[in-house]
Design an enzyme around this catalytic site. Structure first.
Site, PDB file in Angstrom:
ATOM      1  N   TYR A 297      39.530  26.581  59.568  1.00 15.13           N
ATOM      2  CA  TYR A 297      39.094  26.929  60.806  1.00 15.13           C
ATOM      3  C   TYR A 297      40.261  27.300  61.707  1.00 15.13           C
ATOM      4  O   TYR A 297      40.193  28.489  62.210  1.00 15.13           O
ATOM      5  CB  TYR A 297      38.357  25.642  61.585  1.00 15.13           C
ATOM      6  N   GLU A 378      34.154  26.285  53.616  1.00 17.14           N
ATOM      7  CA  GLU A 378      33.671  26.514  55.048  1.00 17.14           C
ATOM      8  C   GLU A 378      34.560  27.322  55.806  1.00 17.14           C
ATOM      9  O   GLU A 378      35.904  27.211  55.545  1.00 17.14           O
ATOM     10  CB  GLU A 378      33.688  25.041  55.726  1.00 17.14           C
TER      11      GLU A 378
HETATM   12  C1  FCB Z   1      33.804  20.650  59.500  1.00 16.39           C
HETATM   13  C2  FCB Z   1      32.666  19.968  59.069  1.00 16.39           C
HETATM   14  C3  FCB Z   1      31.331  20.582  59.245  1.00 16.39           C
HETATM   15  C4  FCB Z   1      31.295  21.407  60.477  1.00 16.39           C
HETATM   16  C5  FCB Z   1      32.712  22.152  60.684  1.00 16.39           C
HETATM   17  C6  FCB Z   1      32.565  22.796  62.199  1.00 16.39           C
HETATM   18  O1  FCB Z   1      34.838  19.864  59.912  1.00 16.39           O
HETATM   19  O2  FCB Z   1      32.701  19.979  57.565  1.00 16.39           O
HETATM   20  O3  FCB Z   1      30.399  19.638  59.122  1.00 16.39           O
HETATM   21  O4  FCB Z   1      31.023  20.552  61.593  1.00 16.39           O
HETATM   22  O5  FCB Z   1      33.805  21.377  61.070  1.00 16.39           O
END
Ligand code: FCB
Length: 474
Positions: A297, A378
């Site tokens: 992220y 992710e």
């Molecule tokens: C991560 C998680 C996911 C979501 C994102 C924003 O840490 O795995 O479930 O909450 O962040």
């Protein structure tokens, strides 16, 4: 035609979710309680007192949601299985109705031409197992392997890609040290034992899945942090080394090399002698991975102390992570260490936007993981979205975030990183843990009162990307 901005043929485009964040229906069809139900019911733990209901009521609307995935041209969907739906008591009696739900979901996905990618543990531990000691307790790793076998036996003829655990750092340290995630404890030694048992659970579950005889590819979703020293001083570099140890290498060294890093053991020697690590554990943990999932992220900058820094840019007494929902100290950090914001644009989570971190994390893990396939499991962002008068959600900041990060991923591919796919977080707006429903990460907007779904502009943008493998022009 080759395009400057084109991904290789076969690159997989998906979106991710997690059971507790989207399913709702927390008491339907015999589901048992999870630690997140308990955490939500504890006053002051989750913003606004939000709970796992209604979430996106995906449990009842999964067919509609698979329809949305088709609209987005997804090639794969990463979901998680709720352990307390399958084994309401955590072990013992299997709840057929719970397992049937995932069976239907998988069939619906396959009928739509979408690969199912299943995560076995995305943080909803059965409360019964927490009552028996939870992850700090060794037996939980064995129960996890039993549960993995039950799910793999049922779904393994159709699900090929498995992620054992999601973000073991969050599950152990946010849950047991900083106390901002379930089960909400603040005990550093319990957090370290939890981290070890999550890794052990991964290894034992991998073995359990493989022993079903199905053709399985097994990985996990690891949120490797990109930690940068705030300055080049020896002190800041040392602080960053320590943070990297307890955020990253404490997981990747056992997984990829079968050993805990010596500097981390030394940094933490005042807390524990690691006697919870049994002789054969590391061999189980280091079972070869078929792929590694990377959740990314934002990068983080670390300084040894706040001395001389603008007080408005530092957080934590000890370094707080942007991901923890509010300050707190690293395990092993000196009390002076701080997190330093660099003044970059931030998302609604307050996380700084810097796609170069995506490139760096992929390059590093490619070098460390010996050539196995990597997937971004992710990546995404929260912004304050609204449905406008025209019934649309215009979210240019989210499109810009995705564009920057997807481009960084492409650069990594071009440089030789074996990155094979990318999953956006998230398909739908959902329950964002301690932030409740206040943070929206979806490509699809959800009105929680009516359960109406609206594909955001970013969702349409992503559909073009997933449909063509080319970064769309805006
Ligand atoms: C991560 C998680 C996911 C979501 C994102 C924003 O840490 O795995 O479930 O909450 O962040």
């Amino acid at each position: 035609m080759t395009d400057r901005e084109e991904f290789p043929e076969g690159f997989l485009w998906g979106a991710a979710t997690a059971s507790f964040q989207i399913e709702g229906a927390t008491t339907a069809d015999g589901r048992g309680a999870s630690i997140w139900d308990t955490f939500c019911a504890t006053p002051g733990k989750v913003l606004g007192g939000d709970t796992g209901d209604p979430a996106d009521d995906h449990y009842h609307r999964h067919a509609q949601d698979v329809g949305l995935m088709r609209e987005l041209n997804l090639g794969a969907y990463r979901f998680s299985v709720a352990w307390p739906r399958v084994l309401p008591e955590g072990s013992g009696e299997v709840n057929r109705a719970g397992l049937d739900f995932y069976d239907r979901l998988v069939d619906t996905l396959l009928a739509a031409g979408i690969q199912p990618w299943a995560t076995l543990y995305h943080w909803d531990l059965p409360q019964r197992l927490q009552d028996a000691g939870g992850w700090p307790h060794r037996d939980t790793a064995r129960r996890f392997a039993d549960y993995a076998a039950v799910v793999a036996e049922r779904l393994g003829d159709r699900v090929r890609h498995w992620m054992t655990v999601n973000e073991p750092w969050c599950a152990s340290f946010l849950g047991h040290h900083l106390g901002v995630h379930a089960p909400g404890h603040r005990d550093p030694v319990a957090a370290l034992a939890a981290a070890h048992h999550l890794l052990l659970g991964h290894g034992l579950a991998a073995e359990a899945i493989r022993s079903t005889g199905h053709d399985a590819r097994i990985g996990l979703a690891h949120n490797q942090a990109v930690i940068r020293p705030h300055s080049a001083t020896a002190e800041d570099v040392r602080a960053a080394r320590r943070a990297d140890g307890v955020r990253n290498r404490i997981f990747t060294d056992p997984l990829l090399r079968g050993a805990y890093p010596a500097d981390v053991l030394a940094d933490l020697a005042h807390l524990t002698d690691f006697s919870f690590v049994a002789d054969t554990d590391l061999a189980a943990i280091a079972t070869p991975l078929d792929f590694l999932g990377v959740n990314y992220y934002a990068p983080e900058w670390v300084a040894a102390s706040a001395k001389g820094l603008d007080p408005d840019t530092v957080s934590g007494g000890g370094v707080g992570s942007g991901e923890d929902g509010g300050g707190g100290a690293w395990i092993g950090a000196t009390p002076e260490e701080v997190h330093v914001s660099q003044g970059l644009p931030v998302t609604h989570m307050g996380w700084e936007v810097d796609p170069s971190g995506m490139y760096d994390v992929l390059r590093r893990l490619a070098a460390e993981s010996g050539g196995i396939d990597l997937y971004v499991t992710e990546n995404g962002c929260a912004y304050e979205d609204t449905v406008t008068g025209d019934g649309a959600v215009h979210d240019p900041d989210r499109i810009a975030y995705y564009e920057g990060h997807v481009r960084a991923a492409l650069e990594a591919v071009r440089s030789g990183v074996p990155l094979r796919g990318y999953f956006a977080w998230s398909l739908l707006d959902n329950f964002e843990w301690a932030w409740g429903y206040s943070r929206r990460f979806g490509l699809v907007h959800v009105d929680y009162a009516t359960q109406e779904r609206v594909v955001k502009d970013s969702g349409r943008w992503y559909a073009r990307l997933a449909g063509t493998g080319r970064i769309p022009r805006r």
